[in-house]
Design an enzyme around this catalytic site. Sequence first.
Site, PDB file in Angstrom:
ATOM      1  N   SER A 199      23.133  10.773  19.650  1.00 29.34           N
ATOM      2  CA  SER A 199      23.193   9.380  20.087  1.00 29.34           C
ATOM      3  C   SER A 199      21.851   8.977  20.693  1.00 29.34           C
ATOM      4  O   SER A 199      20.826   9.058  20.022  1.00 29.34           O
ATOM      5  CB  SER A 199      24.352   9.199  21.071  1.00 29.34           C
ATOM      6  N   ASP A 295      29.649   5.064  11.546  1.00 27.48           N
ATOM      7  CA  ASP A 295      29.493   5.460  12.943  1.00 27.48           C
ATOM      8  C   ASP A 295      30.273   4.502  13.845  1.00 27.48           C
ATOM      9  O   ASP A 295      29.945   3.325  13.945  1.00 27.48           O
ATOM     10  CB  ASP A 295      27.999   5.426  13.292  1.00 27.48           C
ATOM     11  N   HIS A 362      30.848   9.874  15.600  1.00 25.00           N
ATOM     12  CA  HIS A 362      29.525   9.546  16.150  1.00 25.00           C
ATOM     13  C   HIS A 362      28.713  10.828  16.326  1.00 25.00           C
ATOM     14  O   HIS A 362      27.982  11.215  15.442  1.00 25.00           O
ATOM     15  CB  HIS A 362      29.678   8.778  17.463  1.00 25.00           C
TER      16      HIS A 362
END
EC number: 3.1.1.-
Length: 409
Positions: A199, A295, A362
Amino acid sequence: MVIRSLLQCRTWSKSDWLLASIGIVLIVYSFSLSFNSTSDSIPSVDRSDLVKLKLSSKAKERGAFCLDGSLPGYHFHKGSGSGSNSWLLYLEGGGGCRTIESCSARAMTRLGSSNFFEHEVPFFGVLSSDPSQNPDFFNWNRVMIRYCDGACFSGHPEAEFKNETRLFFRGQLIWEAIMDELLSMGMSHAKRAMLTGCSAGGLSTLIHCDYFRDHLPKDATVKCVSDGGYILNVLDVLGNPTMGSFFHDVVTLQSVDKSLDQNCVAKMEPSKCMFPQESLKNIRTPVFLVNTAYDYWQIQNGLVPDSPDLDERWKICRLNIQECDAAQMKVLHGFRSSLIDAIGEFHVNKEGGMFINSCNSHCQIRESWHSATSTRIENKTIAESVGDWYFNRKPVKLIDCPYPCNASC
């Protein structure tokens, strides 16, 4: 109410004490749940994979502080055997903050202050010491660098004076201080090294990839793996540049432009250089992309952000892809197409690698790295794919078919 009423009594019976005890236990339990919201996603780990926090000994002299002024930190698991001279650095993720108000709120959490860091964290996935879970990197020196600056380890203190704030915008200094510390601990003699993160940590990996390479021995094999860090600069479903505006505000607030590729910054608005579609063009070090084409973080925060103007169907779909109708899925498939188009130039890069799946997830290199239930493309886990690429066993350019074709998701 039970405890309040009991406190008003001068004498308590045994039953009163019992009720009070139960009430206190319930309150404590409720607090423990609220502060442990990620526990369901963490697999069970052996006690040996719980790694203690270490606050940086180099930070104070470098002026490297978390948002609130506390010292930054990391968790270090020493390598062994054939991995003694190999290093894996994992940059923690956790979004970012774009205003003084949001950064001030963040400074009172573990994403802005080491005062709230866990004293021990489990090392699993790419950080695991179990060869069955982490076949290629299990015995390397493994480090998790904690994220507490709100700008991808890239903020600069000049922004503090510009914004007249008591917050510390020192992400770049945190990165440099911890790098200095790890180099003094033996990383300066590394034979192999990998920088990775998820991330915001995946985005940070791309920003700092060449710095990482340049501070290690020239004959070392050094590569970078970005997980969930390929953020797209696209308009949202209402036609607004939501993600572009967010990046612009973060870059402006914390002077992140000083950490970005200066050739890119000279050509365009600096925040655009933070997006991987631009930054990848200037990275000299081999990079591997781990990303899902659907995502959920990007869908919920960039493509379909929460808004009063959003119709009810989108409010449901953005939180659960299985509830999306045909028209909405067409938009999500279009988002996937935007990603495939964006990485087109990188796809032909001979040194690069990729694992682009179609799961609605994610972060993946810890949660879905290598197990019987891990996501696969062409029957390869992410761990196997990254290992094949890192050790040059074979080229890896894996792109999944559209959702919902992958049964391993």
